[in-house]
Design a protein around this motif. Structure first.
Motif, mmCIF file in Angstrom:
data_model
loop_
_atom_site.group_PDB
_atom_site.id
_atom_site.type_symbol
_atom_site.label_atom_id
_atom_site.label_comp_id
_atom_site.label_asym_id
_atom_site.label_seq_id
_atom_site.Cartn_x
_atom_site.Cartn_y
_atom_site.Cartn_z
ATOM 1 N N SER A 189 0.827 -1.201 0.000
ATOM 2 C CA SER A 189 0.000 0.000 0.000
ATOM 3 C C SER A 189 0.869 1.262 0.000
ATOM 4 C CB SER A 189 -0.875 0.013 1.264
ATOM 5 O OG SER A 189 -1.398 1.296 1.482
ATOM 6 N N PRO A 190 0.352 2.352 -0.579
ATOM 7 C CA PRO A 190 1.101 3.620 -0.491
ATOM 8 C C PRO A 190 1.061 4.218 0.915
ATOM 9 C CG PRO A 190 -0.958 3.942 -1.676
ATOM 10 C CD PRO A 190 -0.854 2.473 -1.415
ATOM 11 N N LEU A 191 0.426 3.528 1.853
ATOM 12 C CA LEU A 191 0.443 4.006 3.251
ATOM 13 C C LEU A 191 1.756 3.660 3.959
ATOM 14 C CD1 LEU A 191 -3.101 3.225 4.749
ATOM 15 C CD2 LEU A 191 -2.112 5.468 4.291
ATOM 16 N N ASP A 192 2.664 2.945 3.271
ATOM 17 C CA ASP A 192 3.911 2.514 3.911
ATOM 18 C C ASP A 192 4.670 3.689 4.556
ATOM 19 O OD1 ASP A 192 3.448 -0.085 3.254
ATOM 20 O OD2 ASP A 192 5.075 -0.273 1.798
ATOM 21 N N ALA A 193 4.753 4.794 3.839
ATOM 22 C CA ALA A 193 5.519 5.935 4.361
ATOM 23 C C ALA A 193 4.929 6.412 5.680
ATOM 24 C CB ALA A 193 5.527 7.078 3.343
ATOM 25 N N GLU A 194 3.607 6.521 5.716
ATOM 26 C CA GLU A 194 2.974 7.005 6.942
ATOM 27 C C GLU A 194 3.076 5.979 8.065
ATOM 28 O OE1 GLU A 194 -0.885 8.701 6.226
ATOM 29 O OE2 GLU A 194 -0.171 9.516 4.316
ATOM 30 N N ALA A 195 3.039 4.697 7.704
ATOM 31 C CA ALA A 195 3.220 3.665 8.730
ATOM 32 C C ALA A 195 4.610 3.804 9.352
ATOM 33 C CB ALA A 195 3.035 2.281 8.123
ATOM 34 N N ALA A 196 5.613 4.052 8.500
ATOM 35 C CA ALA A 196 6.985 4.225 9.011
ATOM 36 C C ALA A 196 7.063 5.468 9.892
ATOM 37 C CB ALA A 196 7.963 4.326 7.849
ATOM 38 N N PHE A 197 6.394 6.538 9.456
ATOM 39 C CA PHE A 197 6.400 7.774 10.257
ATOM 40 C C PHE A 197 5.753 7.538 11.620
ATOM 41 C CE2 PHE A 197 4.195 11.424 11.952
ATOM 42 C CZ PHE A 197 5.176 12.401 11.951
ATOM 43 N N PHE A 198 4.594 6.913 11.625
ATOM 44 C CA PHE A 198 3.882 6.743 12.903
ATOM 45 C C PHE A 198 4.546 5.695 13.798
ATOM 46 C CE2 PHE A 198 0.439 8.948 10.613
ATOM 47 C CZ PHE A 198 0.242 9.969 11.535
ATOM 48 N N TYR A 199 5.322 4.817 13.196
ATOM 49 C CA TYR A 199 6.121 3.890 14.022
ATOM 50 C C TYR A 199 7.126 4.704 14.848
ATOM 51 C CZ TYR A 199 8.660 -0.427 15.102
ATOM 52 O OH TYR A 199 9.239 -1.490 15.745
ATOM 53 N N ALA A 200 7.833 5.615 14.158
ATOM 54 C CA ALA A 200 8.790 6.483 14.859
ATOM 55 C C ALA A 200 8.064 7.372 15.870
ATOM 56 C CB ALA A 200 9.553 7.334 13.852
ATOM 57 N N GLN A 201 6.931 7.883 15.459
ATOM 58 C CA GLN A 201 6.136 8.756 16.340
ATOM 59 C C GLN A 201 5.719 8.003 17.610
ATOM 60 O OE1 GLN A 201 4.697 11.948 15.566
ATOM 61 N NE2 GLN A 201 3.536 12.031 17.458
ATOM 62 N N SER A 202 5.314 6.744 17.442
ATOM 63 C CA SER A 202 4.891 5.941 18.593
ATOM 64 C C SER A 202 6.064 5.726 19.546
ATOM 65 C CB SER A 202 4.347 4.590 18.132
ATOM 66 O OG SER A 202 3.312 4.778 17.203
ATOM 67 N N LEU A 203 7.234 5.455 18.985
ATOM 68 C CA LEU A 203 8.428 5.275 19.824
ATOM 69 C C LEU A 203 8.742 6.558 20.584
ATOM 70 C CD1 LEU A 203 10.641 3.296 17.288
ATOM 71 C CD2 LEU A 203 9.843 2.436 19.490
ATOM 72 N N ALA A 204 8.579 7.689 19.900
ATOM 73 C CA ALA A 204 8.847 8.977 20.552
ATOM 74 C C ALA A 204 7.876 9.209 21.696
ATOM 75 C CB ALA A 204 8.761 10.112 19.539
ATOM 76 N N GLU A 205 6.645 8.750 21.514
ATOM 77 C CA GLU A 205 5.637 8.988 22.556
ATOM 78 C C GLU A 205 5.739 8.000 23.709
ATOM 79 O OE1 GLU A 205 1.653 9.720 21.281
ATOM 80 O OE2 GLU A 205 2.307 11.006 19.629
ATOM 81 N N MET A 206 6.516 6.923 23.532
ATOM 82 C CA MET A 206 6.612 5.909 24.603
ATOM 83 C C MET A 206 7.057 6.479 25.969
ATOM 84 S SD MET A 206 5.618 2.833 24.161
ATOM 85 C CE MET A 206 6.557 1.755 25.205
ATOM 86 N N PRO A 207 8.121 7.189 26.151
ATOM 87 C CA PRO A 207 9.053 7.723 25.185
ATOM 88 C C PRO A 207 10.331 6.871 25.102
ATOM 89 C CG PRO A 207 9.276 8.892 27.272
ATOM 90 C CD PRO A 207 8.326 7.746 27.506
#
Lengths: 346, 73
Positions: free
Chosen positions: A159-177
Motif C-alpha cells: 500500500s502507499p500508506l507505507d511511508a505514513e506507517a513508518a512515520f507513525f512507528y517512529a512517532q509511537s516510539l517517541a511517545e513511549m518515550p
C-alpha cells in the motif's frame, strides 16, 4: 494490567529488529538479550500501483471505484486515494474508520473485527494503519507500536500508506518515550521516503530536533552530577556513595557511546535524509485532502468519549471483545479499553 | 572527531578518576590525613572537574550543532 517497562522495552527491541530487516530466524532465544539494530536496511520497495490495483479489485473494488481512485490521486495523493478506494470497496472497513473519525471508542473493536476477518495483506495494512492511529489518538503508543510492527513485518510493499506507517512507528516510539529508538526511525523515514508528504517530513525534522535536545540535556545532567562529585572530592569524600556516583557516570557514558555509534553507522551510509525533500512543496500550505489520514493532531477525547458512555454501552463493547476475536486481538483490546478506562476515570 | 570517540575519551578519563578515588579510599586511615592526603584529594577533584568541563563543552557543542541544523533546514 499493563506490561512492565522492562517487558515493554524488551518487546520493542525485538520488534525493531524484525521491523528493520532482521530475519525472523535470528530472533533471540528466550532469556537472551535481543541484538541491537546494527545496520538499518531499507525493507521498502517503490510502490507498485498495478499490483495495488489488482489487489483492490480482488477485494471487490468496482470499475467505477477504480476510476474514482485514478481521478482522486492527483488531487489528494496516492495514500489518501488508496485508503478511500479500500473504504469504498470494503464497507465494514469504511464503517470502522467512520467510527474513528467520529471519535467513537468502538472504532478499535470494529477495526479488529475487520482485521480478524481477512487474510488479504492489502486490507490488513490499511486496517492496521488505522488501528495504530486509533491507539495513538488514545495515548496508547505501546499498542500502536504492536500493531505497526505487524504492519511492518507482514504488510509492507502492498500500500502507499507505507511511508505514513513508518512515520507513525517512529512517532509511537517517541511517545513511549523511547527517544534513542525514535530518532533513527525518523531519520530512516526521511531517507527512505523523500517523496512523502511535506507535512510528515517537516514533522519528522522537528521531532528529531526536539529529541536531540532531550539527549543533549542528558549530557548536561551528567556534567551536573560530575560537578557535585568534584565538590565531594574536594571535601575529601571518597567513600562508597561517591564511588557509586562515579560508576554511574561510566555506565551512562557507555550507553551514550553505544547510542552515538549506532547513529554514526546509520549516517555513514547513504545521505542522512536530514536535508530538504527532493520533491519540495510548491506552496507553504498543507496539501488539501490529506487532513484525515495525515492529521497529526492528537485527539485525546476518545478517553473522554469512553468516560461519557453509559455503563451498559461500555459493557457491551467489553463483552464483544471476548467474542469471536483471535486471542492476540482480544488481549490487545482488553488492555486498550482498560487503559482507556483508567484515562477516563471509568 | 565523531561524538562517540569524544565520549570514549571522557569515559577513559572518568575511569582513571574512579580508579584513583578507590585507591585513595582503600588506604589505611593514617594515610588519609595530613597535607599529602589533602593534596591528593584536591588533585582528584581537579581531575573530576576536568572531565566535567569536557562533558559540558561537548553538551554545548552538540546543542549548537542541533540549532544550526534546524536553522539550515
Amino acid at each position: 494490567m499493563s506490561a512492565s517497562p522492562f517487558r515493554t522495552v524488551l518487546a520493542v527491541s525485538v520488534l525493531l529488529g524484525l521491523a528493520f530487516g532482521q530475519e525472523e530466524g535470528q530472533a533471540p532465544a528466550a532469556g537472551q538479550e535481543p541484538p541491537r539494530v546494527q545496520e538499518v536496511k531499507n525493507p521498502f520497495r517503490p510502490f507498485d500501483r498495478a499490483r495495488f490495483e489488482t489487489a483492490a479489485k480482488k477485494l471487490g473494488a468496482t470499475d467505477a471505484q477504480m476510476q474514482a481512485f485514478a481521478a482522486q490521486v492527483a488531487d489528494v495523493g496516492l495514500a489518501r486515494a488508496a485508503d478511500d478506494l479500500l473504504r469504498a470497496a470494503v464497507p465494514a472497513f469504511d464503517a470502522a474508520v467512520k467510527r474513528h473519525e467520529a471519535t467513537d471508542p468502538v472504532a478499535a473493536l470494529e477495526l479488529a473485527k475487520v482485521l480478524a476477518s481477512t487474510t488479504d495483506p492489502l486490507l490488513q495494512s490499511h486496517v492496521r494503519y488505522h488501528m495504530a492511529r486509533v491507539f495513538l489518538d488514545s495515548d496508547d503508543p505501546e499498542r500502536s507500536i504492536q500493531v505497526l510492527n505487524e504492519y511492518l513485518t507482514q504488510n509492507i510493499n502492498h500500500s502507499p500508506l507505507d511511508a505514513e506507517a513508518a512515520f507513525f512507528y517512529a512517532q509511537s516510539l517517541a511517545e513511549m518515550p523511547l527517544p534513542d529508538d525514535a530518532i533513527p526511525r525518523f531519520r530512516a523515514f526521511l531517507q527512505w521516503f523523500p517523496d512523502a508528504s511535506e507535512r510528515f517530513r517537516s514533522s519528522a525534522h522537528q521531532q528529531i530536533r526536539e529529541l536531540e535536545r532531550q539527549r543533549e540535556s542528558r549530557l548536561h545532567k551528567l556534567a551536573d552530577g560530575m560537578k557535585k562529585t568534584t565538590r565531594d572530592l574536594k571535601k575529601q569524600k571518597t567513600d562508597k556513595p561517591v564511588q557509586l556516583d562515579q560508576e554511574k557516570y561510566i555506565e551512562e557514558l557507555q550507553e551514550l557511546i553505544e547510542m552515538y555509534e549506532e547513529m554514526e553507522k546509520q549516517s555513514g551510509g547513504p545521505p542522512s535524509g536530514n536535508g530538504p525533500s527532493s520533491n519540495p512543496a510548491t506552496q507553504s500550505a498543507l496539501p488539501e485532502g490529506e487532513g484525515k489520514v495525515g492529521d497529526l493532531q492528537k485527539r485525546p477525547t476518545l478517553a473522554d468519549r469512553w468516560g461519557d458512555m453509559k455503563d451498559r454501552d461500555r459493557e457491551k463493547i467489553e463483552a464483544a471483545v471476548q467474542k469471536g476475536l483471535p486471542p492476540q486481538y482480544q488481549k490487545m483490546l482488553e488492555e486498550y479499553y482498560r487503559k482507556l478506562g483508567k484515562a477516563s476515570g471509568k | 572527531m565523531p561524538v562517540s570517540a569524544e565520549l570514549k575519551v571522557l569515559k577513559y578519563l572518568q575511569e582513571r578518576v574512579n580508579k584513583a578515588t578507590k585507591e585513595f579510599d582503600g588506604r589505611p586511615a593514617e594515610q588519609k590525613v595530613g597535607d599529602g592526603a589533602v593534596a591528593t584529594t584536591e588533585g582528584l577533584s581537579k581531575k573530576q572537574g576536568r572531565v566535567r568541563d569536557l562533558m559540558r563543552r561537548l553538551a554545548v557543542k552538540l546543542g549548537k550543532e542541533n540549532e544550526s541544523e534546524g536553522d539550515g533546514k
